[in-house]
Design a protein around this motif. Structure first.
Motif, PDB file in Angstrom:
ATOM      1  N   SER A 120      21.701 -28.538  -6.233  1.00  0.00           N
ATOM      2  CA  SER A 120      20.872 -28.531  -5.027  1.00  0.00           C
ATOM      3  C   SER A 120      21.262 -27.434  -4.040  1.00  0.00           C
ATOM      4  CB  SER A 120      20.955 -29.892  -4.318  1.00  0.00           C
ATOM      5  OG  SER A 120      22.283 -30.153  -3.887  1.00  0.00           O
ATOM      6  N   SER A 121      22.501 -26.937  -4.133  1.00  0.00           N
ATOM      7  CA  SER A 121      22.992 -25.974  -3.149  1.00  0.00           C
ATOM      8  C   SER A 121      23.112 -24.546  -3.684  1.00  0.00           C
ATOM      9  CB  SER A 121      24.360 -26.418  -2.616  1.00  0.00           C
ATOM     10  OG  SER A 121      24.302 -27.716  -2.062  1.00  0.00           O
ATOM     11  N   TRP A 122      23.297 -24.412  -4.994  1.00  0.00           N
ATOM     12  CA  TRP A 122      23.492 -23.095  -5.588  1.00  0.00           C
ATOM     13  C   TRP A 122      22.563 -22.962  -6.795  1.00  0.00           C
ATOM     14  CZ3 TRP A 122      27.194 -19.346  -3.974  1.00  0.00           C
ATOM     15  CH2 TRP A 122      27.992 -19.755  -2.905  1.00  0.00           C
ATOM     16  N   ASP A 123      21.296 -22.720  -6.522  1.00  0.00           N
ATOM     17  CA  ASP A 123      20.300 -22.641  -7.591  1.00  0.00           C
ATOM     18  C   ASP A 123      20.607 -21.549  -8.605  1.00  0.00           C
ATOM     19  OD1 ASP A 123      18.915 -24.666  -6.377  1.00  0.00           O
ATOM     20  OD2 ASP A 123      17.608 -23.331  -5.241  1.00  0.00           O
ATOM     21  N   GLU A 124      21.282 -20.488  -8.136  1.00  0.00           N
ATOM     22  CA  GLU A 124      21.521 -19.347  -9.014  1.00  0.00           C
ATOM     23  C   GLU A 124      22.642 -19.571 -10.011  1.00  0.00           C
ATOM     24  OE1 GLU A 124      23.798 -18.575  -5.127  1.00  0.00           O
ATOM     25  OE2 GLU A 124      21.992 -19.581  -5.836  1.00  0.00           O
ATOM     26  N   ILE A 125      23.374 -20.674  -9.866  1.00  0.00           N
ATOM     27  CA  ILE A 125      24.493 -20.956 -10.772  1.00  0.00           C
ATOM     28  C   ILE A 125      24.058 -21.928 -11.868  1.00  0.00           C
ATOM     29  CG2 ILE A 125      26.782 -22.000 -10.985  1.00  0.00           C
ATOM     30  CD1 ILE A 125      27.472 -20.973  -8.266  1.00  0.00           C
ATOM     31  N   SER A 126      24.136 -21.480 -13.092  1.00  0.00           N
ATOM     32  CA  SER A 126      23.781 -22.335 -14.229  1.00  0.00           C
ATOM     33  C   SER A 126      24.945 -22.497 -15.196  1.00  0.00           C
ATOM     34  CB  SER A 126      22.573 -21.768 -14.976  1.00  0.00           C
ATOM     35  OG  SER A 126      22.853 -20.441 -15.429  1.00  0.00           O
ATOM     36  N   ASP A 127      25.857 -21.510 -15.185  1.00  0.00           N
ATOM     37  CA  ASP A 127      26.994 -21.548 -16.098  1.00  0.00           C
ATOM     38  C   ASP A 127      28.292 -21.760 -15.328  1.00  0.00           C
ATOM     39  OD1 ASP A 127      25.463 -21.099 -18.391  1.00  0.00           O
ATOM     40  OD2 ASP A 127      25.463 -18.936 -18.028  1.00  0.00           O
ATOM     41  N   LEU A 128      29.234 -22.377 -15.982  1.00  0.00           N
ATOM     42  CA  LEU A 128      30.518 -22.692 -15.358  1.00  0.00           C
ATOM     43  C   LEU A 128      31.262 -21.427 -14.934  1.00  0.00           C
ATOM     44  CD1 LEU A 128      32.492 -24.903 -14.563  1.00  0.00           C
ATOM     45  CD2 LEU A 128      33.362 -24.898 -16.897  1.00  0.00           C
ATOM     46  N   GLU A 129      31.066 -20.333 -15.689  1.00  0.00           N
ATOM     47  CA  GLU A 129      31.756 -19.080 -15.387  1.00  0.00           C
ATOM     48  C   GLU A 129      31.407 -18.544 -13.999  1.00  0.00           C
ATOM     49  OE1 GLU A 129      31.552 -19.321 -19.869  1.00  0.00           O
ATOM     50  OE2 GLU A 129      30.276 -19.847 -18.162  1.00  0.00           O
ATOM     51  N   ASP A 130      30.266 -18.970 -13.457  1.00  0.00           N
ATOM     52  CA  ASP A 130      29.804 -18.458 -12.164  1.00  0.00           C
ATOM     53  C   ASP A 130      30.386 -19.207 -10.970  1.00  0.00           C
ATOM     54  OD1 ASP A 130      28.171 -16.553 -13.411  1.00  0.00           O
ATOM     55  OD2 ASP A 130      26.561 -18.010 -13.665  1.00  0.00           O
ATOM     56  N   VAL A 131      31.145 -20.264 -11.231  1.00  0.00           N
ATOM     57  CA  VAL A 131      31.778 -21.011 -10.136  1.00  0.00           C
ATOM     58  C   VAL A 131      32.934 -20.177  -9.588  1.00  0.00           C
ATOM     59  CG1 VAL A 131      33.071 -23.088  -9.505  1.00  0.00           C
ATOM     60  CG2 VAL A 131      31.128 -23.242 -11.080  1.00  0.00           C
ATOM     61  N   THR A 132      32.882 -19.890  -8.290  1.00  0.00           N
ATOM     62  CA  THR A 132      33.868 -19.018  -7.652  1.00  0.00           C
ATOM     63  C   THR A 132      34.650 -19.778  -6.585  1.00  0.00           C
ATOM     64  OG1 THR A 132      32.325 -18.329  -5.935  1.00  0.00           O
ATOM     65  CG2 THR A 132      32.328 -17.052  -7.987  1.00  0.00           C
ATOM     66  N   GLN A 133      35.615 -19.074  -5.987  1.00  0.00           N
ATOM     67  CA  GLN A 133      36.372 -19.653  -4.881  1.00  0.00           C
ATOM     68  C   GLN A 133      35.444 -20.028  -3.731  1.00  0.00           C
ATOM     69  OE1 GLN A 133      39.869 -17.576  -3.524  1.00  0.00           O
ATOM     70  NE2 GLN A 133      40.383 -16.834  -5.578  1.00  0.00           N
ATOM     71  N   THR A 134      34.444 -19.200  -3.493  1.00  0.00           N
ATOM     72  CA  THR A 134      33.484 -19.466  -2.418  1.00  0.00           C
ATOM     73  C   THR A 134      32.743 -20.767  -2.668  1.00  0.00           C
ATOM     74  OG1 THR A 134      33.183 -17.091  -2.022  1.00  0.00           O
ATOM     75  CG2 THR A 134      31.480 -18.580  -1.181  1.00  0.00           C
ATOM     76  N   VAL A 135      32.340 -20.991  -3.913  1.00  0.00           N
ATOM     77  CA  VAL A 135      31.643 -22.224  -4.274  1.00  0.00           C
ATOM     78  C   VAL A 135      32.553 -23.434  -4.035  1.00  0.00           C
ATOM     79  CG1 VAL A 135      30.634 -23.533  -6.179  1.00  0.00           C
ATOM     80  CG2 VAL A 135      30.162 -21.090  -5.960  1.00  0.00           C
ATOM     81  N   VAL A 136      33.804 -23.335  -4.455  1.00  0.00           N
ATOM     82  CA  VAL A 136      34.754 -24.427  -4.302  1.00  0.00           C
ATOM     83  C   VAL A 136      34.982 -24.747  -2.820  1.00  0.00           C
ATOM     84  CG1 VAL A 136      37.168 -25.083  -4.592  1.00  0.00           C
ATOM     85  CG2 VAL A 136      35.923 -24.070  -6.497  1.00  0.00           C
ATOM     86  N   ARG A 137      35.152 -23.697  -2.002  1.00  0.00           N
ATOM     87  CA  ARG A 137      35.363 -23.914  -0.566  1.00  0.00           C
ATOM     88  C   ARG A 137      34.122 -24.535   0.073  1.00  0.00           C
ATOM     89  NH1 ARG A 137      37.590 -18.391  -0.746  1.00  0.00           N
ATOM     90  NH2 ARG A 137      39.868 -18.536  -0.879  1.00  0.00           N
ATOM     91  N   ASP A 138      32.956 -24.112  -0.392  1.00  0.00           N
ATOM     92  CA  ASP A 138      31.698 -24.666   0.126  1.00  0.00           C
ATOM     93  C   ASP A 138      31.600 -26.153  -0.223  1.00  0.00           C
ATOM     94  OD1 ASP A 138      29.265 -24.681   1.394  1.00  0.00           O
ATOM     95  OD2 ASP A 138      28.143 -23.940  -0.341  1.00  0.00           O
TER      96      ASP A 138
END
Length: 303
Positions: free
Chosen positions: A40-58
């Motif tokens: 719901s928050s990161w539509d552009e992320i579909s694969d696990l490899e795209d999870v970043t530090q920014t995503v985790v902090r968010d």
């Protein structure tokens, strides 16, 4: 790697590691919550490899700002940490399976620092007395039914057994002559002896007089030869309502442990009777609880 597929692999890994059903369920809930938030928050992320530090902090910021509808309160810091610990375990597992992250997300997981305060709750002597009194006054319960309630309550509060351990007890596990109770398969499949006090032995003997030998299990129901954990929890829930003393079955175990700790002053004794492998788990019973701290504060505050 597809996120849903990775979560399934992770949960199966936990099962293969022989983690408890409770642990697997809790981690599954955390990871599915993370996936739902990500979708719901990161539509552009579909694969696990795209999870970043920014995503985790968010995600951490989201957890800290989330308000639980039922209580109208924010998630407790310990709950936020549970989510973050689950996410960290998941990401480390994924990395071990060859997932190469574009930005190392684990480094972005910072747990909330929480002061070491004992939140464990146990019952007072007065509350235990109320519950025992309610058993004596149970309506529509014959002597056999009262003996059953007394025996189950006594084992929970005077022996500190887990509810699953109570359900698994067999008649042959009660050694009244020796004053011992045998837990054959405790948590972690550990075998242990628990001493029986004189009063508890008397209560158990009274129940055995009614048992009738119709089942190898110590506690049975009209339908089943072995009483279920749910049935025991239901019985204790009934006592809680009648006595107007709010408690869970596990708080009876806490109550037993605290009394043993106060009487013996030895953490090793408590660990032995509870079947703890890690003595740090037992430390809560020798540290002051938040209720005890509250009483002290109330006794010294100025008007």
């Amino acid at each position: 790697m597809n996120l849903a597929f990775a979560i399934d692999l992770f949960l199966q890994h936990l099962v293969n590691e022989e983690k408890s059903d409770k642990t697997v369920k809790a981690y599954g809930m955390c990871m599915n919550h993370f996936k739902a938030w990500l979708d719901s928050s990161w539509d552009e992320i579909s694969d696990l490899e795209d999870v970043t530090q920014t995503v985790v902090r968010d995600f951490k910021s989201y957890l800290e700002s989330k308000v639980v509808a039922k209580t109208k309160r924010h998630l407790a810091p310990t709950t936020v940490n549970h989510y973050l610990i689950a996410l960290r375990s998941f990401l480390l597992f994924a990395r071990s399976k060859g997932v190469v992250f574009k930005s190392e997300p684990v480094a972005g997981i910072k747990l909330k620092v929480i002061a070491n305060q004992n939140q464990t709750k146990w019952l007072s002597n007065e509350e235990i007395a109320k519950i025992s009194h309610v058993i004596e006054l149970l309506k529509y319960a014959g002597e056999k039914r009262k003996a059953l309630y007394k025996a189950i309550f006594a084992i929970l509060v005077n022996c500190g057994l887990r509810v699953a351990e109570v359900a698994d007890l067999k008649v042959i596990d009660i050694l009244l002559d020796s004053g011992l109770l045998i837990v054959r398969s405790g948590k972690g499949d550990k075998y242990r002896h628990v001493p029986l006090g004189i009063k508890t032995r008397t209560i158990l003997q009274a129940w055995l007089n009614h048992h009738g030998g119709v089942s190898p299990y110590l506690f049975y129901s009209q339908r089943d030869p072995q009483m279920t954990t749910r049935a025991i929890q239901h019985m204790m829930g009934r006592l809680s309502k009648l006595a107007k003393v709010k408690f869970t079955v596990h708080q009876l175990r806490h109550t037993f442990a605290k009394r043993v700790a106060n009487e013996s002053g030895q953490i090793e004794v408590v660990a032995t009777v509870l079947g703890h492998s890690n003595i740090q788990t037992t430390r809560r019973y020798i540290e002051p609880s938040i209720q005890e701290v509250r009483k002290v504060i109330e006794s010294v505050e100025f008007e």
